[in-house]
Design a protein around this motif. Structure first.
Motif, PDB file in Angstrom:
ATOM      1  N   UNK A 168     -19.534   8.456 -11.354  1.00 27.67           N
ATOM      2  CA  UNK A 168     -18.347   7.650 -11.091  1.00 27.67           C
ATOM      3  C   UNK A 168     -17.342   8.410 -10.237  1.00 27.67           C
ATOM      4  N   UNK A 169     -17.146   9.673 -10.562  1.00 29.92           N
ATOM      5  CA  UNK A 169     -16.146  10.445  -9.835  1.00 29.92           C
ATOM      6  C   UNK A 169     -16.582  10.748  -8.405  1.00 29.92           C
ATOM      7  N   UNK A 170     -17.868  10.825  -8.172  1.00 30.75           N
ATOM      8  CA  UNK A 170     -18.328  10.961  -6.788  1.00 30.75           C
ATOM      9  C   UNK A 170     -17.937   9.728  -5.985  1.00 30.75           C
ATOM     10  N   UNK A 171     -18.088   8.553  -6.600  1.00 30.54           N
ATOM     11  CA  UNK A 171     -17.690   7.321  -5.922  1.00 30.54           C
ATOM     12  C   UNK A 171     -16.196   7.359  -5.630  1.00 30.54           C
ATOM     13  N   UNK A 172     -15.400   7.796  -6.608  1.00 27.95           N
ATOM     14  CA  UNK A 172     -13.950   7.885  -6.430  1.00 27.95           C
ATOM     15  C   UNK A 172     -13.609   8.818  -5.272  1.00 27.95           C
ATOM     16  N   UNK A 173     -14.183  10.015  -5.292  1.00 30.94           N
ATOM     17  CA  UNK A 173     -13.862  11.008  -4.263  1.00 30.94           C
ATOM     18  C   UNK A 173     -14.305  10.537  -2.886  1.00 30.94           C
ATOM     19  N   UNK A 174     -15.507   9.997  -2.797  1.00 29.91           N
ATOM     20  CA  UNK A 174     -15.997   9.544  -1.499  1.00 29.91           C
ATOM     21  C   UNK A 174     -15.125   8.427  -0.940  1.00 29.91           C
ATOM     22  N   UNK A 175     -14.701   7.511  -1.815  1.00 32.43           N
ATOM     23  CA  UNK A 175     -13.834   6.424  -1.359  1.00 32.43           C
ATOM     24  C   UNK A 175     -12.479   6.970  -0.913  1.00 32.43           C
ATOM     25  N   UNK A 176     -11.940   7.899  -1.681  1.00 36.10           N
ATOM     26  CA  UNK A 176     -10.651   8.502  -1.322  1.00 36.10           C
ATOM     27  C   UNK A 176     -10.736   9.206   0.028  1.00 36.10           C
ATOM     28  N   UNK A 177     -11.796   9.973   0.224  1.00 40.95           N
ATOM     29  CA  UNK A 177     -11.943  10.693   1.489  1.00 40.95           C
ATOM     30  C   UNK A 177     -12.138   9.737   2.659  1.00 40.95           C
ATOM     31  N   UNK A 178     -12.896   8.656   2.441  1.00 43.66           N
ATOM     32  CA  UNK A 178     -13.091   7.671   3.506  1.00 43.66           C
ATOM     33  C   UNK A 178     -11.751   7.083   3.945  1.00 43.66           C
ATOM     34  N   UNK A 179     -10.917   6.723   2.966  1.00 48.42           N
ATOM     35  CA  UNK A 179      -9.624   6.120   3.296  1.00 48.42           C
ATOM     36  C   UNK A 179      -8.697   7.122   3.978  1.00 48.42           C
ATOM     37  N   UNK A 180      -8.699   8.356   3.493  1.00 42.63           N
ATOM     38  CA  UNK A 180      -7.836   9.366   4.095  1.00 42.63           C
ATOM     39  C   UNK A 180      -8.269   9.692   5.522  1.00 42.63           C
ATOM     40  N   UNK A 181      -9.583   9.746   5.744  1.00 45.58           N
ATOM     41  CA  UNK A 181     -10.070  10.022   7.096  1.00 45.58           C
ATOM     42  C   UNK A 181      -9.722   8.879   8.045  1.00 45.58           C
ATOM     43  N   UNK A 182      -9.850   7.642   7.551  1.00 42.72           N
ATOM     44  CA  UNK A 182      -9.495   6.498   8.394  1.00 42.72           C
ATOM     45  C   UNK A 182      -8.008   6.518   8.719  1.00 42.72           C
ATOM     46  N   UNK A 183      -7.198   6.855   7.729  1.00 44.05           N
ATOM     47  CA  UNK A 183      -5.752   6.922   7.953  1.00 44.05           C
ATOM     48  C   UNK A 183      -5.397   8.040   8.916  1.00 44.05           C
ATOM     49  N   UNK A 184      -6.095   9.168   8.789  1.00 37.19           N
ATOM     50  CA  UNK A 184      -5.834  10.295   9.687  1.00 37.19           C
ATOM     51  C   UNK A 184      -6.119   9.905  11.129  1.00 37.19           C
ATOM     52  N   UNK A 185      -7.189   9.138  11.343  1.00 33.96           N
ATOM     53  CA  UNK A 185      -7.503   8.707  12.711  1.00 33.96           C
ATOM     54  C   UNK A 185      -6.411   7.782  13.251  1.00 33.96           C
ATOM     55  N   UNK A 186      -5.811   6.981  12.369  1.00 34.98           N
ATOM     56  CA  UNK A 186      -4.782   6.045  12.813  1.00 34.98           C
ATOM     57  C   UNK A 186      -3.466   6.745  13.126  1.00 34.98           C
ATOM     58  N   UNK A 187      -3.090   7.709  12.287  1.00 26.58           N
ATOM     59  CA  UNK A 187      -1.772   8.337  12.447  1.00 26.58           C
ATOM     60  C   UNK A 187      -1.832   9.664  13.191  1.00 26.58           C
ATOM     61  N   UNK A 188      -3.054  10.157  13.437  1.00 28.20           N
ATOM     62  CA  UNK A 188      -3.193  11.389  14.196  1.00 28.20           C
ATOM     63  C   UNK A 188      -2.914  12.645  13.403  1.00 28.20           C
ATOM     64  N   UNK A 189      -3.132  12.616  12.103  1.00 27.77           N
ATOM     65  CA  UNK A 189      -2.924  13.797  11.262  1.00 27.77           C
ATOM     66  C   UNK A 189      -2.789  13.402   9.813  1.00 27.77           C
ATOM     67  N   UNK A 190      -2.530  14.382   8.958  1.00 25.65           N
ATOM     68  CA  UNK A 190      -2.387  14.124   7.536  1.00 25.65           C
ATOM     69  C   UNK A 190      -0.963  13.672   7.224  1.00 25.65           C
ATOM     70  N   UNK A 191      -0.785  12.473   6.637  1.00 24.94           N
ATOM     71  CA  UNK A 191       0.560  12.083   6.209  1.00 24.94           C
ATOM     72  C   UNK A 191       0.986  12.930   5.027  1.00 24.94           C
ATOM     73  N   UNK A 192       2.277  13.221   4.883  1.00 26.12           N
ATOM     74  CA  UNK A 192       2.713  14.026   3.754  1.00 26.12           C
ATOM     75  C   UNK A 192       2.501  13.291   2.451  1.00 26.12           C
ATOM     76  N   UNK A 193       2.037  13.979   1.386  1.00 26.82           N
ATOM     77  CA  UNK A 193       1.856  13.307   0.107  1.00 26.82           C
ATOM     78  C   UNK A 193       3.203  12.927  -0.497  1.00 26.82           C
ATOM     79  N   UNK A 194       3.153  11.879  -1.361  1.00 32.59           N
ATOM     80  CA  UNK A 194       4.354  11.517  -2.100  1.00 32.59           C
ATOM     81  C   UNK A 194       4.713  12.628  -3.068  1.00 32.59           C
ATOM     82  N   UNK A 195       5.989  12.709  -3.458  1.00 33.18           N
ATOM     83  CA  UNK A 195       6.312  13.601  -4.569  1.00 33.18           C
ATOM     84  C   UNK A 195       5.480  13.198  -5.781  1.00 33.18           C
TER      85      UNK A 195
END
Length: 198
Positions: free
Chosen positions: A95-122
């Motif tokens: 289950x956690x592999x699915x969670x991590x893979x999904x999280x990484x997919x979304x973060x990578x897609x977002x990085x391509x859109x914004x051109x870098x890592x957005x700052x995490x929320x507090x």
């Protein structure tokens, strides 16, 4: 570590093991029932593992709303794939592999859109009772993404470095290096114990 550190600061000793809670992975009876369409069994699997799945998603992304969506999506994907799940293997790491893979997919897609890592929320520390838990969560959330992911997998889920390497499709040496650098960065803020096997 000793008491040395930056002037005007005092390091706090935090036990990583105290901040980790992993459910037992023997869910075979519930999985078999859920495969037969038992909604109560599926609901029990969800209740048993939702909190840990959410913490993993939040640990990787550092963002509450994204963690909600990722954890929910991971459960949908897991339940849809239960017919193919190998009962000889524990449910939680799968289950956690699915969670991590999904999280990484979304973060990578977002990085391509914004051109870098957005700052995490507090980080939301209201769910944690002890000062040590809150401090550690804040420190992990501040790590760069690559280091944050391996720390979450190693100490949040309990995967070994070789297993992390398989999940992330990385050489084992890279995983060890990222863990070492992440722990060094955490030690800059306070002492971290119980990190054997990094």
């Amino acid at each position: 570590m000793g008491s040395g550190g930056h002037a005007g600061t005092q390091k706090r000793r935090v036990d990583v093991g105290e901040c980790v809670s992993v459910h037992p992975s023997d869910d075979r009876r519930l999985i078999r029932a859920a495969r037969q369409g038992d909604r109560d069994a599926a609901g029990e699997l969800f209740r048993r593992h939702w909190a840990a799945a959410w913490r993993t998603a939040y640990g990787v992304t550092g963002r509450r709303a994204m963690a909600d969506d990722i954890a929910a999506d991971a459960f949908e994907r897991a339940f849809a794939a239960l017919a193919r799940f190998d009962e000889r293997r524990p449910f939680v790491p799968w289950l956690h592999r699915i969670v991590v893979n999904r999280a990484l997919d979304l973060l990578r897609a977002e990085r391509r859109l914004v051109g870098g890592d957005p700052p995490p929320e507090p980080p939301d520390t209201s769910r944690f009772d002890s000062e040590g838990d809150r401090a550690l969560l804040e420190a992990v959330a501040a790590l760069p993404l690559q280091r944050r992911v391996v720390v979450v997998l190693r100490y949040g889920i309990g995967m070994g470095p070789d297993e992390i390497a398989k999940v992330l499709d990385l050489p084992s040496g890279t995983v060890h290096s990222r863990l070492a650098r992440a722990l060094e960065q955490l030690r800059d803020r306070f002492e971290v114990s119980d990190v054997q096997g990094a």
